[in-house]
Write an enzyme that holds these catalytic residues in place. Structure first.
Site, PDB file in Angstrom:
ATOM      1  N   SER A  48      60.173 -20.728  39.613  1.00 45.85           N
ATOM      2  CA  SER A  48      59.260 -19.755  39.010  1.00 45.85           C
ATOM      3  C   SER A  48      58.575 -18.884  40.058  1.00 45.85           C
ATOM      4  CB  SER A  48      58.199 -20.470  38.165  1.00 45.85           C
ATOM      5  OG  SER A  48      58.783 -21.084  37.041  1.00 45.85           O
ATOM      6  N   GLY A 240      60.745 -20.316  34.456  1.00 50.85           N
ATOM      7  CA  GLY A 240      61.521 -19.404  35.288  1.00 50.85           C
ATOM      8  C   GLY A 240      60.650 -18.263  35.785  1.00 50.85           C
ATOM      9  N   GLY A 242      59.750 -14.019  36.998  1.00 52.83           N
ATOM     10  CA  GLY A 242      59.914 -12.625  36.607  1.00 52.83           C
ATOM     11  C   GLY A 242      59.290 -12.258  35.274  1.00 52.83           C
ATOM     12  N   CYS A 267      56.651 -22.428  29.702  1.00 48.36           N
ATOM     13  CA  CYS A 267      56.424 -21.324  30.638  1.00 48.36           C
ATOM     14  C   CYS A 267      57.245 -20.086  30.251  1.00 48.36           C
ATOM     15  CB  CYS A 267      56.691 -21.781  32.065  1.00 48.36           C
ATOM     16  SG  CYS A 267      55.990 -20.693  33.322  1.00 48.36           S
ATOM     17  N   LEU A 268      58.228 -19.682  31.045  1.00 42.67           N
ATOM     18  CA  LEU A 268      59.044 -18.526  30.676  1.00 42.67           C
ATOM     19  C   LEU A 268      59.765 -18.791  29.356  1.00 42.67           C
ATOM     20  CD1 LEU A 268      60.007 -15.681  31.685  1.00 42.67           C
ATOM     21  CD2 LEU A 268      62.052 -16.854  32.519  1.00 42.67           C
ATOM     22  N   ASN A 309      51.825 -21.868  36.413  1.00 45.45           N
ATOM     23  CA  ASN A 309      52.410 -20.935  37.372  1.00 45.45           C
ATOM     24  C   ASN A 309      53.062 -19.806  36.593  1.00 45.45           C
ATOM     25  OD1 ASN A 309      53.767 -19.556  39.355  1.00 45.45           O
ATOM     26  ND2 ASN A 309      55.389 -21.077  39.565  1.00 45.45           N
ATOM     27  N   GLY A 311      52.651 -15.263  35.674  1.00 46.14           N
ATOM     28  CA  GLY A 311      51.969 -13.992  35.840  1.00 46.14           C
ATOM     29  C   GLY A 311      51.972 -13.136  34.591  1.00 46.14           C
ATOM     30  N   PHE A 312      52.653 -13.601  33.526  1.00 46.63           N
ATOM     31  CA  PHE A 312      52.712 -12.888  32.257  1.00 46.63           C
ATOM     32  C   PHE A 312      52.188 -13.802  31.148  1.00 46.63           C
ATOM     33  CE2 PHE A 312      55.647 -10.739  34.980  1.00 46.63           C
ATOM     34  CZ  PHE A 312      55.638  -9.414  34.595  1.00 46.63           C
ATOM     35  N   HIS A 352      52.641 -26.408  32.361  1.00 44.95           N
ATOM     36  CA  HIS A 352      53.682 -27.345  32.792  1.00 44.95           C
ATOM     37  C   HIS A 352      53.257 -28.791  32.518  1.00 44.95           C
ATOM     38  CE1 HIS A 352      56.707 -24.886  34.995  1.00 44.95           C
ATOM     39  NE2 HIS A 352      55.698 -24.023  35.021  1.00 44.95           N
ATOM     40  N   GLU A 354      54.951 -31.436  32.717  1.00 46.79           N
ATOM     41  CA  GLU A 354      55.583 -32.403  33.627  1.00 46.79           C
ATOM     42  C   GLU A 354      54.859 -32.523  34.957  1.00 46.79           C
ATOM     43  OE1 GLU A 354      56.526 -28.890  35.725  1.00 46.79           O
ATOM     44  OE2 GLU A 354      56.510 -29.282  33.584  1.00 46.79           O
TER      45      GLU A 354
END
Length: 376
Positions: A48, A240, A242, A267-268, A309, A311-312, A352, A354
């Site tokens: 990530s 992941g 981006g 997350c992503l 973690n 940024g979006f 996250h 985990e």
């Protein structure tokens, strides 16, 4: 022995002086900070962080060395590394080497001696920025120009850089690690799941195995028809890097899976699931990165201390749709941290579970996935 003079230049013209370590060269990327006090090896190898230069806010890094068992992928994914002080003499019974040598062997450019408090304050006030990290011999203006020439994070599909190329049967749980979570492995019926790899962390896969799943990891580009052809009991959407909106093929795949198989995203994977349901995402000013993010599970009222973690984030306006439910919310800024669908077997979280800073606060989510599959 101190290394050569080095600099970190931001796109706004700010330049930080320091000393280089790790590999030599110039690296560009989005400079971000994490408030995690430990886990620098996991952070550096977390897919990530692809495309980013990581700043550690904790001042002393490298003090417990490096350990092969602490990797989250097969290589360092970060573009660069920034610390206040590098510990050159590690002290830990698990240590297998020092951080400086480990980074040099993996061609990772790093800098120490930076005023990371000042850098973090600038990122918090101005937002995450493009940056260039390299030797002082290049000159301040040239490094600033390289930072400004780097691609912006918004619009970048970085999943293509980290996803695997072929399917893989993942079988490793926690047995080799002495069950560090202190949780009993699931002893009931095992379910077959497909994990879509947008940049999956190895520890997520271990948790899935531990929770009673037989896991097959597949490339992010695999279409829905091919995933469904294997008749999995469930599908997991991984973390992941981006911009999630740029992963158009992933969004189309999830659209083809919704309602046909139980799904869980992290997350992503959470963002892509939301986009497939019709949501929009936006870029946070400086993101959430660290192990101390408080999140409320609105279904229970309990608060979890989480590792994050990203940024979006998912736009909260999405929950005007009565078919979707806001299940988790960040207590620092009230951003979306989890969602569920009222009619379809699908849910996801932004954080996250985990990584376990709680340490067991969010482990129930893997069991929730089992229950979703069992009910389906």
């Amino acid at each position: 022995m101190r290394g050569p003079e080095a600099r970190l230049a931001l796109e706004d013209g700010t330049v930080y002086e320091g000393t280089g370590f790790g590999a030599e060269g110039v690296r560009t990327g989005e400079v971000v900070f994490t408030t995690s006090m430990a886990g620098y090896q996991e952070i550096l190898t977390d897919p990530s962080y692809c495309g980013q230069i990581i700043t550690m806010t904790y001042p002393l890094i490298g003090n417990y060395g490096v350990v092969a068992d602490d990797l989250e992928s097969d290589r360092v994914r970060a573009r660069g590394f920034v610390v206040r002080e590098l510990s050159r003499v590690p002290s830990n019974f698990r240590s297998e080497g020092d951080l400086d040598s480990w980074l040099a062997e993996r061609d990772v450019v790093a800098i120490e001696g930076v005023d990371t408090r000042a850098l973090t304050r600038r990122i918090r006030s101005e937002g995450a920025m493009r940056a260039a990290l390299g030797p002082a011999s290049l000159g301040r203006d040239e490094l600033v120009d390289r930072a400004r020439a780097a691609p912006k994070m918004a619009g970048q599909d970085l999943v293509q850089e980290v996803t695997r190329e072929t399917p893989l049967a993942w079988t490793e749980g926690f047995a080799a690690f002495g069950d560090p979570m202190g949780l009993e492995p699931e002893s009931g019926e095992r379910y077959r799941i497909t994990a879509v790899d947008y940049g999956v962390k190895w520890n997520i896969l271990r948790h899935l195995v531990h929770a009673g799943f037989d896991v097959t990891v597949v490339p992010a580009t695999m279409p829905a028809e091919e995933i469904l052809a294997a008749s999995p009991d469930g599908v997991f959407l991984s973390n992941g890097p981006g911009d999630p909106a740029a992963v158009t093929y992933g969004i189309e795949t999830v659209k083809g899976l919704l309602g046909k198989v139980p799904m869980f995203g992290i997350c992503l994977g959470h963002q892509i699931m939301a986009l497939a349901m019709g949501a929009k995402t936006f870029k946070l000013p400086f993101g959430h990165r660290g192990g101390n993010q408080p999140v409320m599970d609105k279904t229970t009222g309990k608060v979890e201390i989480t590792s994050q973690n990203h940024g979006f984030a998912v736009d909260a306006a999405f929950f005007d749709d009565p078919a979707v439910e806001l299940t988790h919310v960040n207590l620092n800024d009230e951003t979306v941290e989890g969602l569920g669908h009222r009619d379809l077997p699908a849910f996801s979280v932004q954080y996250h579970p985990e990584a376990s800073p709680g340490p067991h606060d969010a482990s129930y989510l893997f069991q929730r996935f089992r229950e979703l599959i069992r009910e389906a």
